[in-house]
Scaffold this motif. Structure first.
Motif, PDB file in Angstrom:
ATOM      1  N   LYS A  14     -22.003  34.118  29.256  1.00  0.00           N
ATOM      2  CA  LYS A  14     -21.358  34.683  28.075  1.00  0.00           C
ATOM      3  C   LYS A  14     -21.352  36.215  28.079  1.00  0.00           C
ATOM      4  N   GLU A  58     -17.921  38.371  28.022  1.00  0.00           N
ATOM      5  CA  GLU A  58     -17.699  39.223  26.844  1.00  0.00           C
ATOM      6  C   GLU A  58     -17.347  40.643  27.240  1.00  0.00           C
ATOM      7  N   ASP A  78     -18.884  29.943  22.708  1.00  0.00           N
ATOM      8  CA  ASP A  78     -20.189  29.278  22.665  1.00  0.00           C
ATOM      9  C   ASP A  78     -20.146  27.840  23.170  1.00  0.00           C
ATOM     10  N   TRP A  79     -19.057  27.452  23.774  1.00  0.00           N
ATOM     11  CA  TRP A  79     -18.995  26.130  24.390  1.00  0.00           C
ATOM     12  C   TRP A  79     -20.019  26.021  25.515  1.00  0.00           C
ATOM     13  N   ARG A  80     -20.412  24.811  25.809  1.00  0.00           N
ATOM     14  CA  ARG A  80     -21.324  24.562  26.934  1.00  0.00           C
ATOM     15  C   ARG A  80     -20.718  25.109  28.229  1.00  0.00           C
ATOM     16  N   ASN A  81     -21.549  25.801  29.013  1.00  0.00           N
ATOM     17  CA  ASN A  81     -21.117  26.345  30.302  1.00  0.00           C
ATOM     18  C   ASN A  81     -21.850  25.599  31.416  1.00  0.00           C
TER      19      ASN A  81
END
Length: 276
Positions: free
Chosen positions: A219, A223, A248-251
């Motif tokens: 993230k 960003e 903020d989705w699962r990575n």
């Protein structure tokens, strides 16, 4: 290198195809350091947090430096880049030639391509890379996996960070598709060894592994890139807002793709040991 009780350390050559933007470089290091972090953070997923490995980085863009003794490496990985893989530039043409050399003359070395690296491998081995009509994929994106992709990666779908608007439109000869999205139909591919069957694929079967996404991104990295590209007008507000919705989705970068890379490396080492 991580400390461990295992024997000879794994060795990975990272071909640096770019330098991160200043904010990412300052906080995360160059792409050699970023990929070292990916491999280190993926060790827990394979249940061997103490496995030893060495990452050696080679600047193939600015310095056009390549490994002198490539046979010492278990794998060679091509990083992403802000450059376009279809450009007729000396360093890109040399990189394409080097990939062809490795694929043909050094089949015992696993080849890994990430984003731009995925595109370069496609060009080198019978495919193409083209602009995607200005369509971006940015941030965590859900990939629909093929049967082969599901078997190899061990998940029904894949979430991976993205940052691209060029793509590989088709699957080159001798490769098998791993997954796709509506924006980019080739989200990753594998070339298997001649004695392997796609119906019963295992990590030991994989000679070349590529993904269009960025398993090494997290993230904070994404960003910073989005912020910089929005400030210069490269990414418009609609793209940035859509990215923020999924930020903020699962990575699955380290836990799925990184794990798979380790499974390929370990299977490669075992295959060499058995053949010796």
């Amino acid at each position: 290198m991580s400390s461990s009780s295992s024997s000879k350390p794994y060795k990975i050559a990272i071909l640096l195809c770019d330098t991160p933007i200043p904010a990412v470089l300052a906080s995360q290091g160059d792409y050699g350091a970023i990929f070292e972090a990916l491999f280190r953070n993926s060790l827990q997923a394979i249940g061997d947090p103490g496995a030893q490995f060495v990452v050696d980085a080679f600047d193939v863009r600015n310095e056009q430096v390549y490994p002198e003794d490539v046979d010492q490496y278990d794998a060679v990985l091509l990083t992403g880049s802000a450059a376009s893989a279809y450009e007729n530039l000396e360093w890109i043409n040399r990189l394409i030639d080097y990939v062809r050399f490795l694929a043909k003359e050094k089949p015992h070395i696993r080849l890994i391509g990430i984003c731009f690296g995925h595109q370069i491998i496609a060009r080198a081995l019978g495919g193409e890379c083209v602009p995607n009509g200005g369509k971006w994929e940015v941030g965590v994106t859900e990939i629909d996996l093929t049967d082969i992709g599901q078997k190899l990666l061990g998940v029904p779908k894949l979430n991976i960070e993205q940052m691209h608007r060029d793509h590989v439109p088709d699957v080159p000869p001798s490769f098998h598709l791993l997954g796709s999205t509506t924006v980019a139909p080739n989200q990753g591919m594998v070339q298997l060894y001649p004695d392997a069957s796609p119906d019963s694929i295992s990590p030991a079967d994989v000679h070349i592994f590529t993904v269009q996404g960025h398993p090494e991104f997290h993230k904070k990295i994404t960003e910073e890139i989005v912020k910089a590209r929005h400030a210069t007008g490269v990414l418009d507000k609609a793209i940035v807002d859509d990215y923020a919705r999924r930020a903020d989705w699962r990575n699955d970068g380290p836990s799925v793709v990184g794990k798979t890379l380790w499974e390929i490396l370990r299977a490669s080492r075992e295959k060499r040991r058995t053949a010796a």
